[in-house]
Design a protein around this motif. Sequence first.
Motif, mmCIF file in Angstrom:
data_model
loop_
_atom_site.group_PDB
_atom_site.id
_atom_site.type_symbol
_atom_site.label_atom_id
_atom_site.label_comp_id
_atom_site.label_asym_id
_atom_site.label_seq_id
_atom_site.Cartn_x
_atom_site.Cartn_y
_atom_site.Cartn_z
ATOM 1 N N TYR A 66 0.834 -1.205 0.000
ATOM 2 C CA TYR A 66 0.000 0.000 0.000
ATOM 3 C C TYR A 66 0.868 1.255 0.000
ATOM 4 O O TYR A 66 0.668 2.169 -0.796
ATOM 5 C CB TYR A 66 -0.945 -0.016 1.200
ATOM 6 N N LEU A 67 1.860 1.285 0.886
ATOM 7 C CA LEU A 67 2.733 2.459 0.975
ATOM 8 C C LEU A 67 3.586 2.643 -0.277
ATOM 9 O O LEU A 67 3.988 3.761 -0.590
ATOM 10 C CB LEU A 67 3.624 2.377 2.211
ATOM 11 N N ALA A 68 3.840 1.551 -0.972
ATOM 12 C CA ALA A 68 4.637 1.631 -2.206
ATOM 13 C C ALA A 68 3.808 2.107 -3.392
ATOM 14 O O ALA A 68 4.346 2.318 -4.476
ATOM 15 C CB ALA A 68 5.264 0.277 -2.511
ATOM 16 N N GLY A 69 2.489 2.271 -3.194
ATOM 17 C CA GLY A 69 1.660 2.814 -4.259
ATOM 18 C C GLY A 69 0.688 1.840 -4.883
ATOM 19 O O GLY A 69 0.152 2.105 -5.957
ATOM 20 N N ALA A 70 0.443 0.709 -4.228
ATOM 21 C CA ALA A 70 -0.516 -0.256 -4.780
ATOM 22 C C ALA A 70 -1.902 0.374 -4.868
ATOM 23 O O ALA A 70 -2.355 1.020 -3.928
ATOM 24 C CB ALA A 70 -0.570 -1.508 -3.917
ATOM 25 N N ASN A 71 -2.541 0.174 -5.993
ATOM 26 C CA ASN A 71 -3.919 0.609 -6.154
ATOM 27 C C ASN A 71 -4.775 -0.185 -5.172
ATOM 28 O O ASN A 71 -4.681 -1.418 -5.131
ATOM 29 C CB ASN A 71 -4.367 0.340 -7.594
ATOM 30 N N PRO A 72 -5.588 0.466 -4.361
ATOM 31 C CA PRO A 72 -6.372 -0.263 -3.350
ATOM 32 C C PRO A 72 -7.265 -1.362 -3.923
ATOM 33 O O PRO A 72 -7.427 -2.411 -3.305
ATOM 34 C CB PRO A 72 -7.206 0.832 -2.696
ATOM 35 N N TYR A 73 -7.816 -1.138 -5.097
ATOM 36 C CA TYR A 73 -8.676 -2.162 -5.700
ATOM 37 C C TYR A 73 -7.860 -3.376 -6.130
ATOM 38 O O TYR A 73 -8.273 -4.519 -5.939
ATOM 39 C CB TYR A 73 -9.459 -1.597 -6.891
ATOM 40 N N LEU A 74 -6.695 -3.128 -6.714
ATOM 41 C CA LEU A 74 -5.831 -4.245 -7.113
ATOM 42 C C LEU A 74 -5.284 -4.974 -5.890
ATOM 43 O O LEU A 74 -5.155 -6.205 -5.894
ATOM 44 C CB LEU A 74 -4.683 -3.746 -7.993
ATOM 45 N N LEU A 75 -4.979 -4.231 -4.854
ATOM 46 C CA LEU A 75 -4.474 -4.839 -3.624
ATOM 47 C C LEU A 75 -5.541 -5.735 -2.994
ATOM 48 O O LEU A 75 -5.259 -6.852 -2.558
ATOM 49 C CB LEU A 75 -4.027 -3.750 -2.654
ATOM 50 N N ARG A 76 -6.767 -5.259 -2.969
ATOM 51 C CA ARG A 76 -7.862 -6.057 -2.421
ATOM 52 C C ARG A 76 -8.101 -7.302 -3.266
ATOM 53 O O ARG A 76 -8.311 -8.395 -2.742
ATOM 54 C CB ARG A 76 -9.140 -5.213 -2.340
ATOM 55 N N ALA A 77 -8.055 -7.155 -4.592
ATOM 56 C CA ALA A 77 -8.221 -8.309 -5.479
ATOM 57 C C ALA A 77 -7.112 -9.333 -5.246
ATOM 58 O O ALA A 77 -7.349 -10.544 -5.270
ATOM 59 C CB ALA A 77 -8.233 -7.855 -6.937
ATOM 60 N N HIS A 78 -5.901 -8.852 -4.992
ATOM 61 C CA HIS A 78 -4.768 -9.740 -4.703
ATOM 62 C C HIS A 78 -5.069 -10.562 -3.449
ATOM 63 O O HIS A 78 -4.871 -11.778 -3.427
ATOM 64 C CB HIS A 78 -3.503 -8.899 -4.523
ATOM 65 N N CYS A 79 -5.557 -9.903 -2.428
ATOM 66 C CA CYS A 79 -5.870 -10.600 -1.174
ATOM 67 C C CYS A 79 -6.987 -11.619 -1.372
ATOM 68 O O CYS A 79 -6.908 -12.743 -0.862
ATOM 69 C CB CYS A 79 -6.243 -9.591 -0.093
ATOM 70 N N LEU A 80 -8.002 -11.253 -2.110
ATOM 71 C CA LEU A 80 -9.094 -12.191 -2.386
ATOM 72 C C LEU A 80 -8.596 -13.374 -3.211
ATOM 73 O O LEU A 80 -8.927 -14.524 -2.920
ATOM 74 C CB LEU A 80 -10.235 -11.476 -3.112
ATOM 75 N N GLY A 81 -7.781 -13.085 -4.219
ATOM 76 C CA GLY A 81 -7.279 -14.144 -5.090
ATOM 77 C C GLY A 81 -6.373 -15.134 -4.383
ATOM 78 O O GLY A 81 -6.320 -16.309 -4.750
ATOM 79 N N LEU A 82 -5.652 -14.663 -3.378
ATOM 80 C CA LEU A 82 -4.753 -15.548 -2.631
ATOM 81 C C LEU A 82 -5.365 -16.033 -1.324
ATOM 82 O O LEU A 82 -4.686 -16.644 -0.513
ATOM 83 C CB LEU A 82 -3.420 -14.845 -2.369
#
Length: 104
Positions: A66-82
């Motif tokens: 998040y602090l490195a600039g991850a898009n919140p929607y992509l970050l959330r999708a990453h968490c859901l996908g894993l």
Amino acid sequence: MSGAGNWVQRIPSPSAYWLNRVLYDVHHDAGQLASYRTDAAAYLSAVPLDDALRTAIRTNDIGAMYLAGANPYLLRAHCLGLHIPEPAFLASLRAVGAKESAHG
């Protein structure tokens, strides 16, 4: 990784671009996801990121991404996908928020 918080930079850094590209590709292409799951370190070795950010992605350090600039929607999708549990996702973001509040 830069010490700047997410969305602080007027223009996203090249590393933020590549971070978001990885998050997008891994969860929008089954072949990419399979490669990532088979050997995340090998998958990430082809991406122009510093070692700290590669480690953050590989270890699912939500706050660091998040602090490195991850898009919140992509970050959330990453968490859901894993299958990262929502309480773990939220706890990581809250911990970052608490650190940022304490410093600024």
